[in-house]
Design an enzyme around this catalytic site. Structure first.
Site, mmCIF file in Angstrom:
data_model
loop_
_atom_site.group_PDB
_atom_site.id
_atom_site.type_symbol
_atom_site.label_atom_id
_atom_site.label_comp_id
_atom_site.label_asym_id
_atom_site.label_seq_id
_atom_site.Cartn_x
_atom_site.Cartn_y
_atom_site.Cartn_z
ATOM 1 N N SER A 147 85.917 53.375 -3.317
ATOM 2 C CA SER A 147 86.525 53.673 -4.692
ATOM 3 C C SER A 147 85.709 54.857 -5.368
ATOM 4 O O SER A 147 85.678 55.811 -4.988
ATOM 5 C CB SER A 147 86.279 52.396 -5.459
ATOM 6 O OG SER A 147 87.319 52.375 -6.544
ATOM 7 N N GLU A 241 98.103 50.680 -2.089
ATOM 8 C CA GLU A 241 97.038 50.932 -3.176
ATOM 9 C C GLU A 241 97.675 52.101 -4.189
ATOM 10 O O GLU A 241 98.373 52.957 -3.421
ATOM 11 C CB GLU A 241 95.789 51.437 -2.524
ATOM 12 C CG GLU A 241 95.028 50.484 -2.009
ATOM 13 C CD GLU A 241 93.689 50.736 -1.648
ATOM 14 O OE1 GLU A 241 93.064 51.266 -2.793
ATOM 15 O OE2 GLU A 241 93.179 50.856 -0.417
ATOM 16 N N HIS A 271 92.823 47.070 -2.598
ATOM 17 C CA HIS A 271 91.589 48.054 -2.795
ATOM 18 C C HIS A 271 90.421 47.429 -2.190
ATOM 19 O O HIS A 271 90.036 46.540 -2.743
ATOM 20 C CB HIS A 271 91.646 48.343 -4.371
ATOM 21 C CG HIS A 271 90.750 49.326 -4.767
ATOM 22 N ND1 HIS A 271 90.846 50.731 -4.266
ATOM 23 C CD2 HIS A 271 89.840 49.433 -5.672
ATOM 24 C CE1 HIS A 271 90.002 51.739 -5.019
ATOM 25 N NE2 HIS A 271 89.129 50.664 -5.429
#
Length: 299
Positions: A147, A241, A271
């Site tokens: 991320s 996502e 995610h």
């Protein structure tokens, strides 16, 4: 698809996405991830966790008894640049230490909004330099992150290029954020399918992390950087996502620049599902792929 996957998906939608629908503020990630920490910070027998100093930047060093000492992984946790810690990501980092067979250094970089860009990125550069100065050659270091940590992994490589420092052997990017303009089509097309996030979160991310900055700055949006000469890079992302296209487009950019990029788009996962490896077979399987990639490029 495992039996666990749809059940955990429902739980995540209830615990996380429901809150972001009501208040799409990235700063909500900090209390949410702090709640995770007690559960995620537990380590199995045989894994040693030590606090270390990498050039003035704190980090966790996770290792197993039979680890090699001539190589390492530098891991950069996610959390929207405002949350998370090495402790929240132990379900992944301890597995990498055990299964890749090298120590994992998880960087405790400075978070926004207390510390705006480029403070966190500076910490990652400092930590990488410390590994080099400690005697590890770049060809024996892997850098990975998820991320926001995937963003910082790619931004770190761009900084190393700019500063004429040797690049690591390979990069690992899990559901990375690569385009702060939110230009990927999945940002809208996956708005409902994404189990965690809503597109409106992007409006709060830039003011929290880098107020007033140009969203196309390559150190913020690596998609707009010069990635020629990059090391081999593994991308893993879920097909549902909102950040799917961040990974897909970044992998395409690396290939267009002549770099090696391996893209895995996993069905029906959320995610950074790798963090749910304790309960989720798909999480453990994804980590098996990461381990295979890491061993290939360290050996």
């Amino acid at each position: 698809m495992s039996l666990q996957l749809p059940l955990i998906d429902l739980l995540i939608r209830w615990q996380i996405k429901r809150r972001f629908r009501k208040n799409p503020d990235v700063n909500l990630l900090r209390p949410l991830m702090l709640q995770m920490e007690a559960r995620s910070s537990k380590l199995p027998a045989g894994i040693v966790c030590e606090a270390v100093d990498l050039g003035g930047v704190l980090a966790e060093r996770l290792s197993a008894a039979d680890n090699r000492t001539d190589a390492a992984i530098l891991y950069i946790h996610g959390g929207g640049f405002v949350a998370g810690s090495p402790r929240t990501h132990r379900p992944l980092t301890w597995r990498l230490a055990k299964d890749v067979g090298v120590p994992v250094y998880a960087v405790d970089y400075r978070l926004a909004p207390e510390h705006h860009f480029p403070a966190g990125l500076d910490d990652c550069v400092t930590a990488y330099r410390a590994l080099l100065e400690g005697g590890l050659p770049a060809k024996s270091i892997l850098v990975g992150g998820d991320s926001a940590g995937g963003n910082l992994t790619l931004a770190l490589a761009l900084r190393l290029k700019a500063e004429n420092l040797p690049l690591p052997a390979a990069l690992i990017c899990l559901s990375p954020a690569t385009d702060m303009t939110g230009g990927g089509t999945s940002m809208q097309s996956n708005a409902e399918a994404d189990a965690m996030f809503v597109p409106e979160l992007m409006a709060s991310l830039m003011p929290a992390y880098c107020p007033g900055a140009d969203a196309k700055n390559p150190y913020l949006s690596p998609l707009f950087g010069d990635v020629s000469g990059f090391p081999p890079t593994l991308f893993q992302v879920g097909d549902r996502e909102i950040l799917r296209d961040d990974a897909v487009s970044m992998a395409a950019a690396l290939k267009a620049a002549g770099a090696e990029a391996t893209l895995e788009v996993w069905p029906k996962v959320w995610h950074v599902w790798q963090l749910n490896a304790d309960m989720l077979p798909e999480g453990r399987e994804a980590i098996t792929h990461i381990v295979r990639f890491a061993r290939q490029h360290l050996d």
